[in-house]
Design a protein around this motif. Structure first.
Motif, PDB file in Angstrom:
ATOM      1  N   TYR A 148     108.903 -82.800 -83.358  1.00 43.86           N
ATOM      2  CA  TYR A 148     109.907 -83.527 -82.585  1.00 43.86           C
ATOM      3  C   TYR A 148     110.566 -82.621 -81.537  1.00 43.86           C
ATOM      4  CZ  TYR A 148     109.817 -87.774 -85.489  1.00 43.86           C
ATOM      5  OH  TYR A 148     109.449 -88.940 -86.106  1.00 43.86           O
ATOM      6  N   THR A 149     110.752 -81.358 -81.894  1.00 45.70           N
ATOM      7  CA  THR A 149     111.311 -80.401 -80.933  1.00 45.70           C
ATOM      8  C   THR A 149     110.396 -80.253 -79.723  1.00 45.70           C
ATOM      9  OG1 THR A 149     112.445 -79.183 -82.684  1.00 45.70           O
ATOM     10  CG2 THR A 149     112.055 -78.015 -80.617  1.00 45.70           C
ATOM     11  N   VAL A 150     109.088 -80.108 -79.992  1.00 44.08           N
ATOM     12  CA  VAL A 150     108.113 -79.995 -78.902  1.00 44.08           C
ATOM     13  C   VAL A 150     108.116 -81.264 -78.050  1.00 44.08           C
ATOM     14  CG1 VAL A 150     105.647 -79.845 -78.359  1.00 44.08           C
ATOM     15  CG2 VAL A 150     106.639 -78.334 -80.099  1.00 44.08           C
ATOM     16  N   PHE A 151     108.106 -82.432 -78.710  1.00 40.57           N
ATOM     17  CA  PHE A 151     108.085 -83.700 -77.968  1.00 40.57           C
ATOM     18  C   PHE A 151     109.326 -83.846 -77.086  1.00 40.57           C
ATOM     19  CE2 PHE A 151     105.666 -85.669 -81.794  1.00 40.57           C
ATOM     20  CZ  PHE A 151     104.505 -85.037 -81.379  1.00 40.57           C
ATOM     21  N   ASN A 152     110.492 -83.546 -77.651  1.00 44.16           N
ATOM     22  CA  ASN A 152     111.727 -83.700 -76.894  1.00 44.16           C
ATOM     23  C   ASN A 152     111.763 -82.774 -75.693  1.00 44.16           C
ATOM     24  OD1 ASN A 152     112.705 -85.665 -78.636  1.00 44.16           O
ATOM     25  ND2 ASN A 152     113.775 -84.209 -79.946  1.00 44.16           N
ATOM     26  N   LEU A 182     104.979 -67.371 -78.067  1.00 43.80           N
ATOM     27  CA  LEU A 182     104.373 -67.518 -79.394  1.00 43.80           C
ATOM     28  C   LEU A 182     105.389 -67.243 -80.502  1.00 43.80           C
ATOM     29  CD1 LEU A 182     100.817 -65.970 -78.876  1.00 43.80           C
ATOM     30  CD2 LEU A 182     101.433 -68.382 -79.114  1.00 43.80           C
ATOM     31  N   GLU A 183     106.280 -66.294 -80.264  1.00 45.32           N
ATOM     32  CA  GLU A 183     107.318 -66.014 -81.264  1.00 45.32           C
ATOM     33  C   GLU A 183     108.266 -67.202 -81.411  1.00 45.32           C
ATOM     34  OE1 GLU A 183     109.061 -62.412 -79.842  1.00 45.32           O
ATOM     35  OE2 GLU A 183     107.594 -61.116 -80.842  1.00 45.32           O
ATOM     36  N   SER A 184     108.675 -67.786 -80.294  1.00 44.72           N
ATOM     37  CA  SER A 184     109.600 -68.924 -80.368  1.00 44.72           C
ATOM     38  C   SER A 184     108.909 -70.150 -80.952  1.00 44.72           C
ATOM     39  CB  SER A 184     110.175 -69.248 -78.988  1.00 44.72           C
ATOM     40  OG  SER A 184     109.169 -69.744 -78.115  1.00 44.72           O
ATOM     41  N   LEU A 185     107.630 -70.335 -80.626  1.00 45.54           N
ATOM     42  CA  LEU A 185     106.916 -71.493 -81.163  1.00 45.54           C
ATOM     43  C   LEU A 185     106.672 -71.333 -82.660  1.00 45.54           C
ATOM     44  CD1 LEU A 185     105.755 -74.206 -80.184  1.00 45.54           C
ATOM     45  CD2 LEU A 185     103.507 -73.121 -80.165  1.00 45.54           C
ATOM     46  N   ARG A 186     106.528 -70.086 -83.129  1.00 41.42           N
ATOM     47  CA  ARG A 186     106.413 -69.857 -84.566  1.00 41.42           C
ATOM     48  C   ARG A 186     107.660 -70.384 -85.283  1.00 41.42           C
ATOM     49  NH1 ARG A 186     101.964 -69.635 -87.550  1.00 41.42           N
ATOM     50  NH2 ARG A 186     100.511 -68.049 -86.859  1.00 41.42           N
ATOM     51  N   GLN A 187     108.808 -70.146 -84.679  1.00 45.51           N
ATOM     52  CA  GLN A 187     110.052 -70.648 -85.262  1.00 45.51           C
ATOM     53  C   GLN A 187     110.066 -72.171 -85.258  1.00 45.51           C
ATOM     54  OE1 GLN A 187     112.513 -68.738 -86.724  1.00 45.51           O
ATOM     55  NE2 GLN A 187     110.966 -67.143 -86.456  1.00 45.51           N
ATOM     56  N   THR A 188     109.621 -72.760 -84.155  1.00 45.13           N
ATOM     57  CA  THR A 188     109.558 -74.226 -84.069  1.00 45.13           C
ATOM     58  C   THR A 188     108.569 -74.781 -85.082  1.00 45.13           C
ATOM     59  OG1 THR A 188     110.115 -74.149 -81.712  1.00 45.13           O
ATOM     60  CG2 THR A 188     109.082 -76.164 -82.534  1.00 45.13           C
ATOM     61  N   ALA A 189     107.412 -74.149 -85.178  1.00 43.14           N
ATOM     62  CA  ALA A 189     106.372 -74.623 -86.102  1.00 43.14           C
ATOM     63  C   ALA A 189     106.866 -74.587 -87.544  1.00 43.14           C
ATOM     64  CB  ALA A 189     105.111 -73.778 -85.955  1.00 43.14           C
ATOM     65  N   SER A 190     107.699 -73.615 -87.859  1.00 42.71           N
ATOM     66  CA  SER A 190     108.190 -73.483 -89.240  1.00 42.71           C
ATOM     67  C   SER A 190     109.076 -74.662 -89.639  1.00 42.71           C
ATOM     68  CB  SER A 190     108.960 -72.172 -89.408  1.00 42.71           C
ATOM     69  OG  SER A 190     110.181 -72.210 -88.684  1.00 42.71           O
ATOM     70  N   LEU A 191     109.553 -75.431 -88.664  1.00 40.64           N
ATOM     71  CA  LEU A 191     110.359 -76.620 -88.958  1.00 40.64           C
ATOM     72  C   LEU A 191     109.498 -77.769 -89.477  1.00 40.64           C
ATOM     73  CD1 LEU A 191     112.690 -76.594 -85.811  1.00 40.64           C
ATOM     74  CD2 LEU A 191     113.171 -75.672 -88.083  1.00 40.64           C
ATOM     75  N   ASN A 192     108.182 -77.687 -89.274  1.00 37.12           N
ATOM     76  CA  ASN A 192     107.272 -78.689 -89.841  1.00 37.12           C
ATOM     77  C   ASN A 192     106.965 -78.321 -91.296  1.00 37.12           C
ATOM     78  OD1 ASN A 192     107.020 -80.166 -87.467  1.00 37.12           O
ATOM     79  ND2 ASN A 192     105.247 -78.993 -86.763  1.00 37.12           N
ATOM     80  N   LYS A 193     107.065 -79.288 -92.166  1.00 39.19           N
ATOM     81  CA  LYS A 193     106.764 -79.067 -93.575  1.00 39.19           C
ATOM     82  C   LYS A 193     105.369 -79.629 -93.855  1.00 39.19           C
ATOM     83  CE  LYS A 193     111.669 -79.687 -94.644  1.00 39.19           C
ATOM     84  NZ  LYS A 193     112.672 -80.545 -95.326  1.00 39.19           N
ATOM     85  N   VAL A 194     104.456 -78.741 -94.212  1.00 40.09           N
ATOM     86  CA  VAL A 194     103.068 -79.156 -94.434  1.00 40.09           C
ATOM     87  C   VAL A 194     102.917 -79.582 -95.891  1.00 40.09           C
ATOM     88  CG1 VAL A 194     100.644 -78.533 -94.176  1.00 40.09           C
ATOM     89  CG2 VAL A 194     102.356 -77.521 -92.657  1.00 40.09           C
ATOM     90  N   PHE A 195     103.201 -80.864 -96.144  1.00 41.41           N
ATOM     91  CA  PHE A 195     103.071 -81.407 -97.492  1.00 41.41           C
ATOM     92  C   PHE A 195     101.621 -81.812 -97.750  1.00 41.41           C
ATOM     93  CE2 PHE A 195     107.600 -82.997 -98.720  1.00 41.41           C
ATOM     94  CZ  PHE A 195     108.119 -81.752 -98.369  1.00 41.41           C
TER      95      PHE A 195
END
Length: 961
Positions: free
Chosen positions: A543-547, A65-78
């Motif tokens: 994209y990180t999750v998909f890759n 969950l900690e690592s995915l939080r970092q990954t999730a932060s790469l998404n910009k919620v516009f």
């Protein structure tokens, strides 16, 4: 005492339930000393992997969950104004917490056992009622996968219903969303359907056309009056499909009132997060005369054995397993959980609340249009609901930069931008847009007058304004406070058995632990509020999750690459077959259209092959349930010139690792065909063998089985496909987001990565299990199955097993002999409810049998409880056989027994109430009461009711009976 400061929680020990003591006891029952010994006796050595899976070291739940939080932060919620079928929405908290995040709703199975599924059946009936009312049609199904595939299903239904069998043209409005047109191209090609894409206002119907499709409002936001279009089409026997926005139908005249034959769309904006494309529930509504041609599931009203109101799936129940290649659709998974959420959204808001949401959205769009024009831009849509179209001219780049700086996404088509508003849009949002548009023109935003609420008038002309009532049933008018809504949700949940209550040992369906840690990120805003067509530089997290999941699944399957687009298992089958078809055609082998399919195959296999334009040739199975290799060779050679593929499930649907599988694949390849592997039984492969290692060229993976996405009461599912290197170039592309390979087939799903938000669940599972954990899960799935087999085979014949007497991860119990004294397999299924269990898979793949699959996430004591129940039922059957129990009046024939029946004043049965309700000691401690008696399917089909009847009609019906 030394202290272990390096201790870390091991997720695999949470997922794999049997502990060391359980393992030793189960192995002892099997006469074995190790799991390795069992695997040696079960999985043929020649298909075993030579090295362990090359996957990252397993993470703990906290670490993940900690690592995915970092990954999730790469998404910009516009803030998204992109629209195109996807809109931000507000999921009411009471629905988010108590349905979407509640295992009592998301771990249920498809409601094939209606008596313990009355809650979700009622919620799905509400969904159908909602769709019928809003579209103005007569009958609706209980959801489809997404809007684009629903439109494709409509096209094929029209094609199947055509009176002029020479008609092969289908008119497609150029103003459909591009992803929908893309899917129509995919589906039309195998059947020689010619798509005529153009302006609906210039279309002239002729006898060459069997159907037409338009969007309402159109893809550019314009609302057209299609009445004359429908009349002209019908004059030439051309049926009309309308893709409709469900929220707009609270204000716009419903398509059913101006000539639609079919209405499809998505219910995403009814409280279901965008989730970068899904999952979302599509709807499909049509006229009553077409009810037997509707794809997917229909929920119908019937009565139970006590003449009380009851619900069940009607007409289409697994029809592809009955009709196989003659089926009208290959649909197996729907989007039940998301349909349930949408229906609860309608219940919570009611007709008045929905209309207020629509009026506010429309009103803000009108206000924005007026202010944009004040600033000096041309707004191109004269009649619109929520979407305006602004000509930006040479200011397009400047507008785009300003929007990005303010974290706003518009939809740009050349120098025109469409701006689609939604439920979450506020006055402040409109002011910010005005500020941006004013700044670019060097005008002060203060000079722009934003219309006051009392001055905002609709731009929808009177002839297009809805006048008919909708959602008048009491269920949509009683539960508007949160307390009332909470109680309603819980009252339905209490009627349904889920994995919260007991194991669901469904063969081929793999009902296993859906860990909470896997589920938590799905509702994070960084994943849930992202539009599927958001710019690539805003979605690096996705994209990180998909890759990563692409690499991991490729490693697990042995393939070169995956397509994550198919959003159901059957969709994956279809996608894989279309990739094979493209491969042959690219090589000039257009004649290769024969699919060899074993008689034991899932019913979706021949249905998918037929949809891909293939001709099906059935291969026999021998007395042991294995593919008859001699028959396969003969048919492969007979059809050598035209052979496209062979479809095989491994281990077989009969629950056996067939030792001839490599030879089978070699035979197909030697005759010019490709091997398609159905991945339904991957839970017995992962870490031990792989599709590529066996010899397959394509395989779909049911992520809602092996990789822990929950079944959600009948969906969502995911069915990505893996392919060998020579097929990668043909993997599905997309019309909006560029994911295309060199020779990609057109899209198979509306969103580029299918139901993207739930891919996170499988990502979490693999990351926390690691390679060794995944292998262990497979081993324990095989151990648990063989332990149950050892306990049950003394009481029920086990139909098939391997050469050393072992089954794979599932087994088939033969119940056909009980018919000699009046007991059917369905009686056993219903009696299991009295013991607190959902039945295993009934009468598939062999009629009169039960297919049992325990999975690795059930502990020994739960396996024993289930075995004890089946053994006790076998003893009851013996009592029927020897006359101790009456042949007609016995616990099996009268099952399930409801609390009302057991506690009623009258009890006329020849066995006791105790026997009926509490047949084993443990049942009293864990009693789950079915809410209705045995449902009457034939009564419901004779008088099909697929919407909520008035409350009074229940009473009248009961009196008349």
């Amino acid at each position: 005492m030394s202290l272990n400061i390096h201790y870390k929680e091991d997720f695999k020990n949470r997922h794999i339930a049997p502990n060391a003591e359980d393992t030793e006891a189960m192995l002892s029952t099997l006469g074995l000393t190790s799991i390795e010994e069992l695997i040696e006796q079960t999985v043929p050595q020649k298909i075993r992997l030579k090295k362990p899976l090359n996957l990252p070291v397993a993470k703990s739940e906290k670490e993940y969950l900690e690592s995915l939080r970092q990954t999730a932060s790469l998404n910009k919620v516009f803030k998204s104004y992109i629209g195109q079928g996807y809109y931000d929405t507000t999921t009411p908290g009471v629905i988010l917490r108590n349905v979407m995040e509640n295992p009592g709703w998301y771990t249920q199975y498809t409601p094939y056992q209606a008596e313990i599924a009355q809650g979700r059946l009622q919620a799905l009936l509400n969904f159908q009622t909602m769709v019928i009312d809003l579209t103005g049609m007569e009958i609706a199904n209980a959801s489809l996968l997404d809007e684009g595939t629903a439109a494709a299903e409509a096209m094929f239904m029209q094609f199947s219903l055509r009176k002029n069998t020479q008609a092969n043209k289908f008119f497609v409005s150029e103003l459909l969303f591009p992803q929908t047109i893309d899917i129509l191209k995919t589906r039309a090609n195998p059947f020689g359907i010619e798509l005529v894409i153009g302006d609906h206002q210039a279309f002239e119907a002729t006898e060459e056309f069997f159907g037409a499709i338009v969007q309402y409002p159109a893809g550019n936001g314009e609302v057209f009056n299609y009445t004359s279009f429908a009349e002209k089409a019908h004059a030439k026997n051309v049926k009309l499909t309308v893709v409709a926005d469900i929220l707009s139908l609270t204000l716009l005249t419903p398509p059913g009132e101006w000539g639609a034959d079919i209405v499809v769309g998505t219910t995403q904006r009814f409280g279901v997060p965008m989730g970068f494309g899904g999952p979302h529930a599509a709807f499909f509504a049509t006229k009553d005369e077409y009810k037997r041609s509707i794809p997917g599931r229909i929920i119908g009203v019937t009565i139970d054995s006590h003449n009380n109101y009851a619900l069940r799936m009607a007409l289409q129940t697994r029809e592809q397993h009955i009709r196989r290649d003659k089926a009208t659709s290959n649909i197996c998974t729907a989007q039940a959980l998301l349909a349930i959420m949408a229906s609860f959204y309608a219940v919570y808001h009611g007709p008045k609340g929905l209309k207020l949401i629509a009026e506010r959205t429309h009103g803000l769009a009108v206000a924005l249009s007026q202010s944009i024009e004040q600033i000096g831009y041309q707004q191109l849509n004269k009649v619109f609901f929520d979407t305006i179209r602004v000509d930006l001219g040479d200011l397009k780049d400047s507008i785009h930069r300003e929007c990005i700086d303010n974290e706003i996404n518009l939809n740009y088509i050349g120098t025109v931008a469409t701006i689609a508003l939604d439920e979450t849009t506020s006055i402040e949002d409109i002011k910010l847009l005005n500020k941006i548009f004013s700044k670019v023109k060097a005008i002060s935003a203060d000079s722009v007058e934003l219309a006051e609420e009392k001055n905002i008038q609709t731009v929808i002309p009177a002839e297009l304004q809805r006048t008919s009532a909708y959602l008048t049933h009491p269920v949509f008018n009683l539960h508007h406070s949160e307390h009332e809504m909470l109680r309603y949700i819980k009252s339905l949940e209490a009627k349904d058995l889920s994995l919260c209550h007991s194991m669901i040992a469904l063969g081929s369906c793999t009902m296993k632990l859906n860990a909470t840690t896997e589920m938590i990120p799905v509702t994070w805003a960084e994943f849930g509020r992202v539009h599927p067509f958001a710019p690539a530089d805003q979605v690096a997290g996705y994209y990180t999750v998909f890759n990563e999941i692409d690499r991991w699944l490729s490693e697990i399957t042995g393939f070169a690459a995956m397509s994550l687009q198919p959003n159901a298992g059957a969709q994956g089958e279809y996608a894989g077959l279309m990739v094979i078809r493209a491969y042959h055609q690219d090589r000039g082998d257009h004649q290769r259209n024969i699919a060899l399919i074993p008689s034991s195959a899932h019913g979706t296999n021949p249905a998918s092959a037929a949809m891909a334009g293939m001709k099906i040739v059935i291969v026999k199975c021998d007395a042991n349930g294995n593919i008859d290799v001699a028959d396969l060779k003969a048919k492969a050679e007979e059809h050598k010139a035209n052979l496209s593929c062979f479809m095989v499930t491994y281990p077989s649907t009969h629950g056996v690792f067939e030792e001839s599988i490599i030879e089978i694949c070699e035979v197909i390849h030697a005759n010019g065909g490709q091997v398609y592997m159905d991945g339904a039984n991957m839970n017995a492969q992962v870490g031990l063998t792989s599709p590529a290692n066996i010899g397959a060229d394509v395989c779909h993976l049911n992520l809602h089985k092996t990789f822990c996405i929950p079944h959600g009461g009948g969906g969502p599912g995911m069915g990505p496909i893996g392919v060998a290197a020579h097929l990668v170039k043909y993997l599905p592309g997309h019309a909006v987001v560029n994911i295309n390979n060199e020779k990609s087939i057109h899209a198979v799903s509306s969103a580029p990565w299918g139901s993207a938000s739930i891919l996170i669940i499988s990502h979490a599972y693999i990351a926390m299990m690691g390679g060794e954990g995944l292998k262990n899960a497979t081993e324990y799935a095989i151990l648990n199955a063989n332990y149950m087999k050892a306990r049950l085979e003394k009481h029920y014949p086990v139909l098939y097993s391997g050469s050393k007497g072992r089954c794979a991860h599932e087994m088939i119990l033969d119940c056909r002999g009980f018919k000699n004294f009046g007991i059917e397999v369905v009686d056993i299924a219903k009696r299991l409810m009295d013991y607190g269990f959902h039945a295993p898979t009934v009468s598939f793949p062999v009629a009169g049998t039960l297919m049992v699959e325990p999975t690795e996430s059930e502990p020994k004591h739960e396996l024993d409880r289930f075995c004890d129940a089946l053994i006790a039922i076998r003893n009851e059957i013996t009592q029927v056989e020897n006359g101790t129990l009456d042949k007609l009046d016995n616990p099996l024939k009268n099952a399930p027994h409801t609390a009302a029946k057991v506690t009623g004043d009258e009890w006329s049965h020849s066995y006791s109430r105790q026997t009926a309700a509490f047949p084993l000691p443990y049942v009293a401690e864990h009693k789950f009461w079915p809410s209705v008696g045995r449902v009457n399917d034939s009564f419901g089909d004779r008088s099909l009711v697929c919407a909520c009847p008035p409350i009074e009609s229940y009473m009248e019906e009961e009196v008349s009976l």
